[in-house]
Design an enzyme around this catalytic site. Structure first.
Site, PDB file in Angstrom:
ATOM      1  N   CYS A 144       0.813  -1.229   0.000  1.00 21.77           N
ATOM      2  CA  CYS A 144       0.000   0.000   0.000  1.00 21.77           C
ATOM      3  C   CYS A 144       0.840   1.270   0.000  1.00 21.77           C
ATOM      4  O   CYS A 144       0.318   2.353  -0.266  1.00 21.77           O
ATOM      5  CB  CYS A 144      -0.955   0.002   1.177  1.00 21.77           C
ATOM      6  N   HIS A 179      -3.227   7.271   2.036  1.00 21.18           N
ATOM      7  CA  HIS A 179      -3.624   5.950   1.543  1.00 21.18           C
ATOM      8  C   HIS A 179      -4.978   5.616   2.177  1.00 21.18           C
ATOM      9  O   HIS A 179      -5.178   5.809   3.375  1.00 21.18           O
ATOM     10  CB  HIS A 179      -2.572   4.916   1.942  1.00 21.18           C
ATOM     11  N   ASN A 227     -10.118  -0.065  -0.056  1.00 21.35           N
ATOM     12  CA  ASN A 227      -8.651   0.009  -0.071  1.00 21.35           C
ATOM     13  C   ASN A 227      -8.141  -0.554  -1.395  1.00 21.35           C
ATOM     14  O   ASN A 227      -8.228  -1.759  -1.632  1.00 21.35           O
ATOM     15  CB  ASN A 227      -8.108  -0.789   1.123  1.00 21.35           C
TER      16      ASN A 227
HETATM   17  N1  ACO Z   1     -18.333  -8.535   9.259  1.00 22.21           N
HETATM   18  C1  ACO Z   1     -18.861  -8.776  10.480  1.00 22.21           C
HETATM   19  N2  ACO Z   1     -18.099  -9.068  11.546  1.00 22.21           N
HETATM   20  C2  ACO Z   1     -16.764  -9.097  11.366  1.00 22.21           C
HETATM   21  C3  ACO Z   1     -16.161  -8.851  10.117  1.00 22.21           C
HETATM   22  C4  ACO Z   1     -17.009  -8.568   9.039  1.00 22.21           C
HETATM   23  N3  ACO Z   1     -16.543  -8.298   7.794  1.00 22.21           N
HETATM   24  N4  ACO Z   1     -14.816  -8.947  10.237  1.00 22.21           N
HETATM   25  C5  ACO Z   1     -14.569  -9.238  11.527  1.00 22.21           C
HETATM   26  N5  ACO Z   1     -15.734  -9.339  12.198  1.00 22.21           N
HETATM   27  C6  ACO Z   1     -15.931  -9.639  13.623  1.00 22.21           C
HETATM   28  C7  ACO Z   1     -14.785 -10.416  14.197  1.00 22.21           C
HETATM   29  O1  ACO Z   1     -14.961 -11.798  13.955  1.00 22.21           O
HETATM   30  C8  ACO Z   1     -14.874 -10.052  15.655  1.00 22.21           C
HETATM   31  O2  ACO Z   1     -15.899 -10.823  16.241  1.00 22.21           O
HETATM   32  P1  ACO Z   1     -15.714 -11.405  17.740  1.00 22.21           P
HETATM   33  O3  ACO Z   1     -15.559 -10.188  18.617  1.00 22.21           O
HETATM   34  O4  ACO Z   1     -16.981 -12.171  17.949  1.00 22.21           O
HETATM   35  O5  ACO Z   1     -14.471 -12.249  17.695  1.00 22.21           O
HETATM   36  C9  ACO Z   1     -15.342  -8.620  15.640  1.00 22.21           C
HETATM   37  O6  ACO Z   1     -15.916  -8.412  14.324  1.00 22.21           O
HETATM   38  C10 ACO Z   1     -14.252  -7.585  15.882  1.00 22.21           C
HETATM   39  O7  ACO Z   1     -13.119  -7.913  15.080  1.00 22.21           O
HETATM   40  P2  ACO Z   1     -11.817  -7.034  15.108  1.00 22.21           P
HETATM   41  O8  ACO Z   1     -10.825  -7.639  14.169  1.00 22.21           O
HETATM   42  O9  ACO Z   1     -11.399  -6.784  16.510  1.00 22.21           O
HETATM   43  O10 ACO Z   1     -12.379  -5.649  14.502  1.00 22.21           O
HETATM   44  P3  ACO Z   1     -11.647  -4.277  14.374  1.00 22.21           P
HETATM   45  O11 ACO Z   1     -12.415  -3.240  15.060  1.00 22.21           O
HETATM   46  O12 ACO Z   1     -10.172  -4.360  14.652  1.00 22.21           O
HETATM   47  O13 ACO Z   1     -11.786  -3.980  12.821  1.00 22.21           O
HETATM   48  C11 ACO Z   1     -10.475  -3.991  10.814  1.00 22.21           C
HETATM   49  C12 ACO Z   1     -11.173  -4.831  11.886  1.00 22.21           C
HETATM   50  C13 ACO Z   1     -11.526  -3.199  10.075  1.00 22.21           C
HETATM   51  C14 ACO Z   1      -9.788  -4.958   9.860  1.00 22.21           C
HETATM   52  C15 ACO Z   1      -9.454  -3.055  11.468  1.00 22.21           C
HETATM   53  O14 ACO Z   1      -8.637  -3.727  12.358  1.00 22.21           O
HETATM   54  C16 ACO Z   1      -8.595  -2.366  10.436  1.00 22.21           C
HETATM   55  O15 ACO Z   1      -9.061  -1.606   9.608  1.00 22.21           O
HETATM   56  N6  ACO Z   1      -7.273  -2.558  10.509  1.00 22.21           N
HETATM   57  C17 ACO Z   1      -6.347  -1.933   9.573  1.00 22.21           C
HETATM   58  C18 ACO Z   1      -6.324  -2.752   8.366  1.00 22.21           C
HETATM   59  C19 ACO Z   1      -5.685  -2.029   7.245  1.00 22.21           C
HETATM   60  O16 ACO Z   1      -5.811  -0.858   7.120  1.00 22.21           O
HETATM   61  N7  ACO Z   1      -5.037  -2.787   6.419  1.00 22.21           N
HETATM   62  C20 ACO Z   1      -4.477  -2.276   5.262  1.00 22.21           C
HETATM   63  C21 ACO Z   1      -3.079  -1.857   5.486  1.00 22.21           C
HETATM   64  S1  ACO Z   1      -2.404  -1.489   4.012  1.00 22.21           S
HETATM   65  C22 ACO Z   1      -1.884  -2.819   3.091  1.00 22.21           C
HETATM   66  O17 ACO Z   1      -0.732  -2.935   2.888  1.00 22.21           O
HETATM   67  C23 ACO Z   1      -2.840  -3.850   2.523  1.00 22.21           C
END
Ligand code: ACO
Length: 324
Positions: free
Chosen positions: A114, A251, A281
């Site tokens: 990214c 980004h 993204n």
């Molecule tokens: N739909 C519904 N529920 C979901 C989903 C979904 N798509 N995905 C996860 N959940 C659930 C999980 O199973 C979890 O359930 P549980 O509590 O029963 O176990 C709950 O939601 C919370 O999950 P978390 O992973 O703690 O959620 P979080 O608030 O951290 O959000 C996210 C997840 C959106 C991925 C966040 O961590 C994020 O945006 N991180 C940064 C990711 C990013 O930007 N990556 C790109 C970097 S750049 C690159 O190089 C690709």
């Protein structure tokens, strides 16, 4: 005369097919509500079958050339940032070179996930400043839909396909409104974090393409920290105050990351260009896509000071300070 580089044109391309959160929730155990609340994403564009990263990059390049009022024959270097190349080799850059009918100069890919567009811009700027390029096409192009595990709801809802491009040109005294161009570039990486965001395949290890794997929570925390500090350092090295910068083009990973960084640096929400709701993204394509949107809708104008910033797998991160 010392050479400088400036953006002479910007362009982008998004595949026609739009998949909304509601549509996605029919095949993935998720909901529009969850995706919007956690990420700000409402929809993503997905490339058609047979439509490759080079096709998206080619169309974005054509748009950037038109915007720069140039023809493909004016280009002497093409740098493509991508983690989803058409093939393992040759590079997507040489494929776009051929699609554009360019048989001069050089073309190569850069892989920094990214952060790829920031890395590519940094290399293009250095090559122009050292006299190795005059008009450089810098393209971010991705088909992340092809490396997603569509059974993993924690990752597949986050990404989309698309491409953005800029023509980076050597400053000429007779170019009006060219601004000061790129003022500073800052790139960093730290390979200790590879297991937090990676693709579990490759030619040398598994002989497969693999799927994206991510520990989202940990990526989130690190991204906010490194994005904030890289912007402070990139501006500080030029004695520019963050408060004096007109626009921030980050980004587009997650609206909550954008807001956390804005809060940390005391930025106004209206200064931060956000397209994550519409594009999701798109990895290396997300910055030039967002830049193109904000230039075409008239928010970013010639003479404005802009900070671009990115964070991605590796980890890699960086920032670019420029006058448009
Ligand atoms: N739909 C519904 N529920 C979901 C989903 C979904 N798509 N995905 C996860 N959940 C659930 C999980 O199973 C979890 O359930 P549980 O509590 O029963 O176990 C709950 O939601 C919370 O999950 P978390 O992973 O703690 O959620 P979080 O608030 O951290 O959000 C996210 C997840 C959106 C991925 C966040 O961590 C994020 O945006 N991180 C940064 C990711 C990013 O930007 N990556 C790109 C970097 S750049 C690159 O190089 C690709």
């Amino acid at each position: 005369m010392t050479k400088n580089s400036y953006i002479s044109g910007v362009g982008s391309y998004l595949p026609d097919r739009v998949v909304t959160n509601a549509q996605l929730s029919k095949t993935v155990d998720t909901s529009d509500e969850w995706i919007r609340a956690r990420t700000g994403i409402a929809q993503r564009h997905i490339a058609a079958e047979g439509q490759h990263t080079s096709d998206l990059g080619y169309r974005a390049a054509l748009d950037a050339l038109k915007n720069a009022d140039m023809s493909a024959q004016d280009i002497d270097l093409i740098i493509v940032a991508t983690s989803t190349p058409d093939l393992t080799f040759p590079s997507t850059a040489t494929m776009i070179q051929e699609l554009l009918g360019i048989h001069q100069g050089a073309a190569f890919d850069i892989q920094a996930v990214c952060s790829g567009f920031i890395y590519a811009l940094s290399v293009a700027d250095a090559m122009i400043k050292s006299g190795q390029g005059t008009n450089v096409l810098v393209i971010g192009a991705e088909t992340f839909s092809r490396i997603l595990d569509w059974n993993d709801r924690t990752t597949c809802v986050l990404f989309g396909d698309g491409a953005g491009a800029v023509v980076l040109s050597a400053n000429k005294p007779d170019v009006k409104d060219a601004g000061a161009g790129i003022l500073n570039t800052f790139i960093r990486s730290d390979g200790r974090y590879r297991d937090l965001l990676y693709v579990d395949g490759g030619p040398s290890s598994t002989q497969t393409v693999g799927k994206l794997r991510m520990a989202g929570n940990q990526v989130f925390r690190r991204a906010v920290k490194e994005l904030s500090s890289s912007m402070v350092q990139c501006a500080g090295e030029m004695d520019v105050k963050i408060a004096d910068i007109n626009w921030f083009v980050p980004h587009q990973a997650n609206q909550r990351i954008l807001e956390a960084v804005a809060k940390k640096l005391d930025l106004r929400r209206s200064q931060v260009i956000s397209t994550v709701a519409y594009h999701a993204n798109t990895s290396a394509a997300s910055i030039p896509l967002a830049l193109d949107v904000a230039i075409k809708d008239g928010r970013i104008k010639r003479g404005h000071q802009i900070m671009l910033e990115a964070f991605g797998g590796g980890f890699t991160w960086g920032a670019t300070l420029l006058v448009y």
